[in-house]
Design a protein around this motif. Structure first.
Motif, PDB file in Angstrom:
ATOM      1  N   HIS A  59       0.830  -1.215   0.000  1.00  5.25           N
ATOM      2  CA  HIS A  59       0.000   0.000   0.000  1.00  5.25           C
ATOM      3  C   HIS A  59       0.861   1.260   0.000  1.00  5.25           C
ATOM      4  CE1 HIS A  59      -3.701  -2.146   0.081  1.00  5.25           C
ATOM      5  NE2 HIS A  59      -3.459  -2.694   1.253  1.00  5.25           N
ATOM      6  N   GLU A  60       1.967   1.237   0.722  1.00  5.10           N
ATOM      7  CA  GLU A  60       2.873   2.392   0.709  1.00  5.10           C
ATOM      8  C   GLU A  60       3.442   2.599  -0.691  1.00  5.10           C
ATOM      9  OE1 GLU A  60       7.137   3.773   2.523  1.00  5.10           O
ATOM     10  OE2 GLU A  60       5.731   2.817   3.906  1.00  5.10           O
ATOM     11  N   LEU A  61       3.849   1.513  -1.343  1.00  7.10           N
ATOM     12  CA  LEU A  61       4.386   1.636  -2.704  1.00  7.10           C
ATOM     13  C   LEU A  61       3.318   2.126  -3.683  1.00  7.10           C
ATOM     14  CD1 LEU A  61       6.642  -1.528  -2.833  1.00  7.10           C
ATOM     15  CD2 LEU A  61       7.380   0.856  -2.682  1.00  7.10           C
ATOM     16  N   ASP A  62       2.061   1.756  -3.450  1.00  5.55           N
ATOM     17  CA  ASP A  62       0.974   2.267  -4.296  1.00  5.55           C
ATOM     18  C   ASP A  62       0.927   3.792  -4.276  1.00  5.55           C
ATOM     19  OD1 ASP A  62      -0.024  -0.156  -5.269  1.00  5.55           O
ATOM     20  OD2 ASP A  62      -1.461  -0.381  -3.631  1.00  5.55           O
ATOM     21  N   PRO A  68      13.431  -0.775  -6.329  1.00  2.44           N
ATOM     22  CA  PRO A  68      14.102  -1.409  -5.194  1.00  2.44           C
ATOM     23  C   PRO A  68      14.402  -0.458  -4.038  1.00  2.44           C
ATOM     24  CG  PRO A  68      15.576  -1.272  -7.074  1.00  2.44           C
ATOM     25  CD  PRO A  68      14.229  -0.825  -7.550  1.00  2.44           C
ATOM     26  N   VAL A  69      14.690   0.800  -4.315  1.00  5.48           N
ATOM     27  CA  VAL A  69      15.005   1.738  -3.233  1.00  5.48           C
ATOM     28  C   VAL A  69      13.752   1.997  -2.395  1.00  5.48           C
ATOM     29  CG1 VAL A  69      15.756   4.087  -2.703  1.00  5.48           C
ATOM     30  CG2 VAL A  69      16.920   2.781  -4.490  1.00  5.48           C
ATOM     31  N   MET A  70      12.633   2.282  -3.060  1.00 13.44           N
ATOM     32  CA  MET A  70      11.387   2.526  -2.318  1.00 13.44           C
ATOM     33  C   MET A  70      10.907   1.264  -1.609  1.00 13.44           C
ATOM     34  SD  MET A  70       9.164   5.000  -4.703  1.00 13.44           S
ATOM     35  CE  MET A  70       9.849   6.437  -5.456  1.00 13.44           C
ATOM     36  N   LEU A  71      11.085   0.101  -2.250  1.00 16.27           N
ATOM     37  CA  LEU A  71      10.713  -1.163  -1.617  1.00 16.27           C
ATOM     38  C   LEU A  71      11.526  -1.377  -0.347  1.00 16.27           C
ATOM     39  CD1 LEU A  71       9.253  -3.895  -1.495  1.00 16.27           C
ATOM     40  CD2 LEU A  71      10.982  -4.782  -3.092  1.00 16.27           C
ATOM     41  N   HIS A  72      12.823  -1.159  -0.433  1.00 13.56           N
ATOM     42  CA  HIS A  72      13.696  -1.327   0.730  1.00 13.56           C
ATOM     43  C   HIS A  72      13.259  -0.404   1.864  1.00 13.56           C
ATOM     44  CE1 HIS A  72      17.318  -0.916   3.231  1.00 13.56           C
ATOM     45  NE2 HIS A  72      17.568  -2.155   2.846  1.00 13.56           N
ATOM     46  N   GLN A  73      12.970   0.849   1.545  1.00 18.30           N
ATOM     47  CA  GLN A  73      12.544   1.801   2.576  1.00 18.30           C
ATOM     48  C   GLN A  73      11.221   1.368   3.214  1.00 18.30           C
ATOM     49  OE1 GLN A  73      12.542   5.407   0.276  1.00 18.30           O
ATOM     50  NE2 GLN A  73      14.732   5.768   0.588  1.00 18.30           N
ATOM     51  N   ALA A  74      10.278   0.912   2.397  1.00 24.85           N
ATOM     52  CA  ALA A  74       8.982   0.460   2.931  1.00 24.85           C
ATOM     53  C   ALA A  74       9.155  -0.780   3.803  1.00 24.85           C
ATOM     54  CB  ALA A  74       8.002   0.184   1.793  1.00 24.85           C
ATOM     55  N   LEU A  75      10.034  -1.697   3.381  1.00 24.35           N
ATOM     56  CA  LEU A  75      10.295  -2.893   4.190  1.00 24.35           C
ATOM     57  C   LEU A  75      10.916  -2.516   5.534  1.00 24.35           C
ATOM     58  CD1 LEU A  75      11.627  -5.216   1.368  1.00 24.35           C
ATOM     59  CD2 LEU A  75       9.615  -5.670   2.775  1.00 24.35           C
ATOM     60  N   GLU A  76      11.829  -1.562   5.531  1.00 20.15           N
ATOM     61  CA  GLU A  76      12.455  -1.120   6.781  1.00 20.15           C
ATOM     62  C   GLU A  76      11.432  -0.477   7.709  1.00 20.15           C
ATOM     63  OE1 GLU A  76      15.704  -1.266   8.058  1.00 20.15           O
ATOM     64  OE2 GLU A  76      16.051  -2.722   6.471  1.00 20.15           O
ATOM     65  N   ARG A  77      10.489   0.253   7.146  1.00 24.25           N
ATOM     66  CA  ARG A  77       9.473   0.921   7.970  1.00 24.25           C
ATOM     67  C   ARG A  77       8.454  -0.052   8.556  1.00 24.25           C
ATOM     68  NH1 ARG A  77      10.394   5.302   5.061  1.00 24.25           N
ATOM     69  NH2 ARG A  77       9.233   4.771   3.203  1.00 24.25           N
ATOM     70  N   CYS A  84      18.819  -6.463   3.248  1.00 15.05           N
ATOM     71  CA  CYS A  84      17.626  -6.114   4.018  1.00 15.05           C
ATOM     72  C   CYS A  84      17.269  -7.308   4.883  1.00 15.05           C
ATOM     73  CB  CYS A  84      16.456  -5.762   3.092  1.00 15.05           C
ATOM     74  SG  CYS A  84      14.960  -5.284   3.959  1.00 15.05           S
ATOM     75  N   ARG A  85      17.167  -7.091   6.175  1.00 11.04           N
ATOM     76  CA  ARG A  85      16.886  -8.202   7.097  1.00 11.04           C
ATOM     77  C   ARG A  85      15.458  -8.712   6.979  1.00 11.04           C
ATOM     78  NH1 ARG A  85      17.683  -3.700  10.774  1.00 11.04           N
ATOM     79  NH2 ARG A  85      15.631  -2.798  11.137  1.00 11.04           N
ATOM     80  N   ASP A  86      14.572  -7.945   6.337  1.00 10.93           N
ATOM     81  CA  ASP A  86      13.158  -8.299   6.283  1.00 10.93           C
ATOM     82  C   ASP A  86      12.734  -8.957   4.974  1.00 10.93           C
ATOM     83  OD1 ASP A  86      12.595  -7.131   8.869  1.00 10.93           O
ATOM     84  OD2 ASP A  86      12.950  -5.203   7.874  1.00 10.93           O
ATOM     85  N   ALA A  87      13.668  -9.173   4.055  1.00 11.13           N
ATOM     86  CA  ALA A  87      13.325  -9.758   2.756  1.00 11.13           C
ATOM     87  C   ALA A  87      14.560 -10.398   2.134  1.00 11.13           C
ATOM     88  CB  ALA A  87      12.763  -8.687   1.824  1.00 11.13           C
TER      89      ALA A  87
END
Length: 180
Positions: free
Chosen positions: A74-77, A155-164, A114-117
């Motif tokens: 949803h954040e990436l949307d 990938p940059v926005m995905l990484h940031q969303a995963l970290e959040r 990324c520790r979450d993915a």
């Protein structure tokens, strides 16, 4: 009044110059993506799942589904124009096995931390038919083709969303590979 700009530290402990260098690499990798080749691949999957190689047209990032995984999408949307990008839902036999598989530009796996993915630049991926957008089976959470978007997940926005959002549990590499 003169403003002096010094390398500011980001929340991740890196300098702004480092962040911009990574962004430049990500933007350059996006230019190498051949949308026509990806669309042709999707046309071959019109009626059934097809197994395709990972690493040529796209790499994949595998992360846990669930409430936090949905928050990432949803954040990436809202932050990536014109929308999230292609994401496949791979639902397991148990909720802890449910995964989202984001299609990202080729060569993303070379620099992914990324520790979450988990990110993979090799192996194979089972692509669902383009019109399968709900269970049962593997389906497109966010389709690649269509009026909504014709690009890969950034990938940059995905990484940031995963970290959040920190989708839980983080996928174990062997299990993440099995989700593909």
């Amino acid at each position: 009044m003169t403003t002096v700009v010094s390398p500011a530290m980001s929340p991740m402990g890196r300098t702004a110059a480092t962040d911009m260098a990574e962004l430049a690499v990500a933007v350059r990798s996006l230019r190498g993506v051949d949308d026509a080749a990806v669309r042709a691949l999707l046309e071959t999957t019109a009626h059934a799942e097809v197994v395709v190689p990972v690493g040529t047209l796209f790499d994949v990032v595998v992360f846990s589904a669930g409430r936090r995984g949905l928050a990432v999408i949803h954040e990436l949307d809202t932050t990536q124009h014109p929308g999230c990008g292609p994401v496949i839902a791979s639902m397991g036999k148990a909720i802890r096995e449910d995964r989202f598989i984001a299609l990202v530009p080729p060569r993303t796996a070379r620099r992914w931390v990324c520790r979450d993915a988990q990110c993979f630049g090799g192996g194979t991926l089972r692509i669902p038919p383009p019109d399968r957008q709900a269970p049962p089976g593997r389906y497109w959470m966010r389709p690649f083709a269509g009026a909504r978007q014709t690009h890969l997940v950034g990938p940059v926005m995905l990484h940031q969303a995963l970290e959040r959002h920190r989708p839980f549990p983080p996928p174990h590499p062997a299990r993440a590979m099995h989700a593909m």
